[in-house]
Scaffold this motif. Structure first.
Motif, PDB file in Angstrom:
ATOM      1  N   CYS A   1      -6.325  -2.730   2.208  1.00  0.00           N
ATOM      2  CA  CYS A   1      -6.680  -2.171   0.909  1.00  0.00           C
ATOM      3  C   CYS A   1      -8.182  -1.884   0.940  1.00  0.00           C
ATOM      4  O   CYS A   1      -8.891  -2.340   1.842  1.00  0.00           O
ATOM      5  CB  CYS A   1      -6.312  -3.133  -0.221  1.00  0.00           C
ATOM      6  N   SER A   2      -8.672  -1.168  -0.045  1.00  0.00           N
ATOM      7  CA  SER A   2     -10.094  -0.799  -0.037  1.00  0.00           C
ATOM      8  C   SER A   2     -11.010  -2.019  -0.163  1.00  0.00           C
ATOM      9  O   SER A   2     -12.121  -2.028   0.358  1.00  0.00           O
ATOM     10  CB  SER A   2     -10.397   0.193  -1.149  1.00  0.00           C
TER      11      SER A   2
ATOM     12  N   ASN B   1      -1.592   6.921  -0.101  1.00  0.00           N
ATOM     13  CA  ASN B   1      -2.769   7.387  -0.842  1.00  0.00           C
ATOM     14  C   ASN B   1      -3.847   6.321  -1.049  1.00  0.00           C
ATOM     15  O   ASN B   1      -4.956   6.644  -1.444  1.00  0.00           O
ATOM     16  CB  ASN B   1      -2.342   7.908  -2.220  1.00  0.00           C
ATOM     17  N   ASN B   2      -3.520   5.037  -0.849  1.00  0.00           N
ATOM     18  CA  ASN B   2      -4.513   4.011  -1.191  1.00  0.00           C
ATOM     19  C   ASN B   2      -4.809   3.024  -0.065  1.00  0.00           C
ATOM     20  O   ASN B   2      -5.284   1.941  -0.313  1.00  0.00           O
ATOM     21  CB  ASN B   2      -4.076   3.240  -2.445  1.00  0.00           C
TER      22      ASN B   2
ATOM     23  N   LEU C   1       0.825  -1.203   0.000  1.00  0.00           N
ATOM     24  CA  LEU C   1       0.000   0.000   0.000  1.00  0.00           C
ATOM     25  C   LEU C   1       0.859   1.254   0.000  1.00  0.00           C
ATOM     26  O   LEU C   1       2.061   1.193   0.270  1.00  0.00           O
ATOM     27  CB  LEU C   1      -0.907   0.000   1.232  1.00  0.00           C
ATOM     28  N   THR C   2       0.241   2.368  -0.294  1.00  0.00           N
ATOM     29  CA  THR C   2       0.883   3.677  -0.225  1.00  0.00           C
ATOM     30  C   THR C   2       0.050   4.559   0.698  1.00  0.00           C
ATOM     31  O   THR C   2      -1.094   4.203   1.024  1.00  0.00           O
ATOM     32  CB  THR C   2       0.970   4.334  -1.623  1.00  0.00           C
TER      33      THR C   2
END
Length: 105
Positions: free
Chosen positions: A52-53, A41-42, A38-39
């Protein structure tokens, strides 16, 4: 020196990500479920853990291994083949039942 929230080893400035009020190695900052890197931003945070989303626990939409398209298709094929295998036996027993009725008459 600061330690990584996941692995506990020292995080040097060149490899550091600071998210969820913790320090992470870039490679250690991944989804707790699918391990996707992940970053800032995400990612989605839940109980100070990165997700994660897709695997966001707040959505209650965890994707289990059993629910993948390949496994769903395999389950459908298995069910269809067992039904096909079951029909000849049913047809055989019903024809035997019909023969018994005919012989009685």
């Amino acid at each position: 020196m600061q330690s990584c929230a996941r692995c506990g080893f020292v995080v040097y400035p060149a490899e550091k990500i600071n998210c969820i009020d913790q320090n992470w190695h870039k490679a250690c900052f991944h989804c707790d479920v699918c391990k996707m890197v992940l970053t800032p931003n995400n990612f989605v945070s839940h109980k100070k853990r990165p997700y994660c989303s897709v695997h966001n626990p707040r959505n209650n939409t965890f994707t289990s291994v059993y629910e993948t398209p390949i496994n769903i298709n395999a389950k459908k094929q298995s069910k269809a083949s067992s039904e096909v295998r079951g029909h000849p036996e049913q047809n055989h027993s019903s024809s035997m039942h019909a023969i018994q009725h005919v012989s009685v008459l």
